[in-house]
Scaffold this motif. Structure first.
Motif, PDB file in Angstrom:
ATOM      1  N   ILE A   1       0.839  -1.192   0.000  1.00 30.15           N
ATOM      2  CA  ILE A   1       0.000   0.000   0.000  1.00 30.15           C
ATOM      3  C   ILE A   1       0.878   1.247   0.000  1.00 30.15           C
ATOM      4  CG2 ILE A   1      -1.644   1.368   1.357  1.00 30.15           C
ATOM      5  CD1 ILE A   1      -2.832  -1.286   2.329  1.00 30.15           C
ATOM      6  N   ASN A   2       0.570   2.166  -0.908  1.00 24.56           N
ATOM      7  CA  ASN A   2       1.335   3.413  -1.033  1.00 24.56           C
ATOM      8  C   ASN A   2       0.334   4.567  -1.024  1.00 24.56           C
ATOM      9  OD1 ASN A   2       3.209   5.393  -1.578  1.00 24.56           O
ATOM     10  ND2 ASN A   2       3.425   4.891  -3.740  1.00 24.56           N
ATOM     11  N   ASP A   3      -0.131   4.937   0.175  1.00 27.30           N
ATOM     12  CA  ASP A   3      -1.182   5.941   0.292  1.00 27.30           C
ATOM     13  C   ASP A   3      -0.641   7.360   0.416  1.00 27.30           C
ATOM     14  OD1 ASP A   3      -0.131   5.714   2.812  1.00 27.30           O
ATOM     15  OD2 ASP A   3      -2.013   5.156   3.791  1.00 27.30           O
ATOM     16  N   GLU A   4       0.666   7.529   0.205  1.00 29.69           N
ATOM     17  CA  GLU A   4       1.257   8.859   0.299  1.00 29.69           C
ATOM     18  C   GLU A   4       1.612   9.440  -1.067  1.00 29.69           C
ATOM     19  OE1 GLU A   4       4.559   8.656   2.940  1.00 29.69           O
ATOM     20  OE2 GLU A   4       3.343   8.155   4.699  1.00 29.69           O
ATOM     21  N   ALA A   5       1.457   8.646  -2.125  1.00 24.81           N
ATOM     22  CA  ALA A   5       1.774   9.137  -3.463  1.00 24.81           C
ATOM     23  C   ALA A   5       0.730  10.163  -3.907  1.00 24.81           C
ATOM     24  CB  ALA A   5       1.820   7.977  -4.451  1.00 24.81           C
ATOM     25  N   GLY A   6       1.164  11.180  -4.629  1.00 21.62           N
ATOM     26  CA  GLY A   6       0.248  12.207  -5.100  1.00 21.62           C
ATOM     27  C   GLY A   6      -0.649  11.691  -6.213  1.00 21.62           C
ATOM     28  N   PHE A   7      -1.893  12.179  -6.223  1.00 23.17           N
ATOM     29  CA  PHE A   7      -2.855  11.793  -7.251  1.00 23.17           C
ATOM     30  C   PHE A   7      -3.570  13.042  -7.738  1.00 23.17           C
ATOM     31  CE2 PHE A   7      -7.168  10.239  -8.466  1.00 23.17           C
ATOM     32  CZ  PHE A   7      -6.778   9.482  -9.564  1.00 23.17           C
ATOM     33  N   GLY A   8      -3.482  13.296  -9.047  1.00 21.06           N
ATOM     34  CA  GLY A   8      -4.031  14.519  -9.598  1.00 21.06           C
ATOM     35  C   GLY A   8      -5.399  14.379 -10.237  1.00 21.06           C
TER      36      GLY A   8
END
Length: 249
Positions: A135-142
């Motif tokens: 799980i990588n819930d810190e990556a930015g999502f635009g």
């Protein structure tokens, strides 16, 4: 350490583009699914592993935000990662990049379930430790994640289609690609000459099968210009609900 992000690079050839020399929406969604599958395979919870326990991944929801569609004779990349997991659902996010310029040109959000192939019921995703660990819930999502879609009202217009051999996948159900092509075919070529798809979201409700006759319907979304709600039905059963937004070129 497991690779929490996966990158799929590809080159868009002339054989893969549409009349506007761009990637068709259905091809983009197919690449999104293929990229998710490749990442899951590399981490040990892909198709082969799931089939060992008589389960299979099923795409439940998808949304894409597109600044511009990939054009012909250029290289692109899809970057994906797992955003969250609970007992029933796993969310996976994507960034679409122009590999030559490094520019981000789109985003996608997908929601997946794992179902028992015999009962067709959801299975517990939290039992897949390898999935939870990446799980990588810190990556930015635009982009904008999927919202709630409703069945269409009476009076929506569309056309009928009978599913054929080329529409069926390994599970003998209608492919995601066919659903999306049915939706984009609701508008004539002139629409796509004048406009491009800027956002698309779809929720899958029921599996359609070979030789069933479907009706693909559309109506303008209330209060928004160039936004349409669509539905694919077999009989009275909704197979997919979708919303598509256009922008002038």
């Amino acid at each position: 350490m497991a690779n929490i992000q996966y990158v799929n690079e590809f080159y868009l050839t002339a054989a893969e583009v549409n009349a506007q020399e761009e990637m068709p929406l259905s091809r983009l969604v197919t690449l999104i699914i293929d990229t998710a599958t490749a990442h899951a395979n590399s981490l040990g919870f892909g198709y082969a592993h799931m089939m060992e326990t008589n389960t299979s991944w099923v795409l439940s929801r998808l949304s894409v935000d597109i600044d511009r569609m990939p054009g012909v004779n250029r290289s692109y990349r899809l970057v994906t990662w797992v955003d969250c997991v609970n007992r029933l659902y796993s969310d996976r996010l994507f960034e679409l990049q122009d590999a030559e310029s490094g520019e981000t040109i789109g985003w996608a959000h997908t929601t997946w379930m794992a179902i028992d192939m015999t009962t067709r019921r959801p299975t517990d995703l939290m039992s897949h430790t390898a999935l939870v660990e990446v799980i990588n819930d810190e990556a930015g999502f635009g982009g904008v994640k999927s919202g709630k879609l409703q069945p269409l009202r009476d009076g929506a217009t569309g056309y009928a289609y009978t599913f054929k051999v080329s529409d069926i996948d390994v599970n003998r159900h209608v492919t995601t690609r066919r659903y999306i092509d049915l939706i984009t075919d609701l508008w004539p070529l002139d629409m796509y000459n004048e406009c491009r798809v800027s956002r698309f979201e779809i929720a899958f409700k029921h599996e359609a099968r070979y030789a069933e006759e479907a009706v693909t319907l559309m109506e303008r979304h209330a209060g928004e210009e160039n936004v349409y709600d669509t539905e694919i039905k077999v009989g009275e059963t909704a197979c997919a609900l979708a919303r598509i937004s256009f922008k002038k070129r």
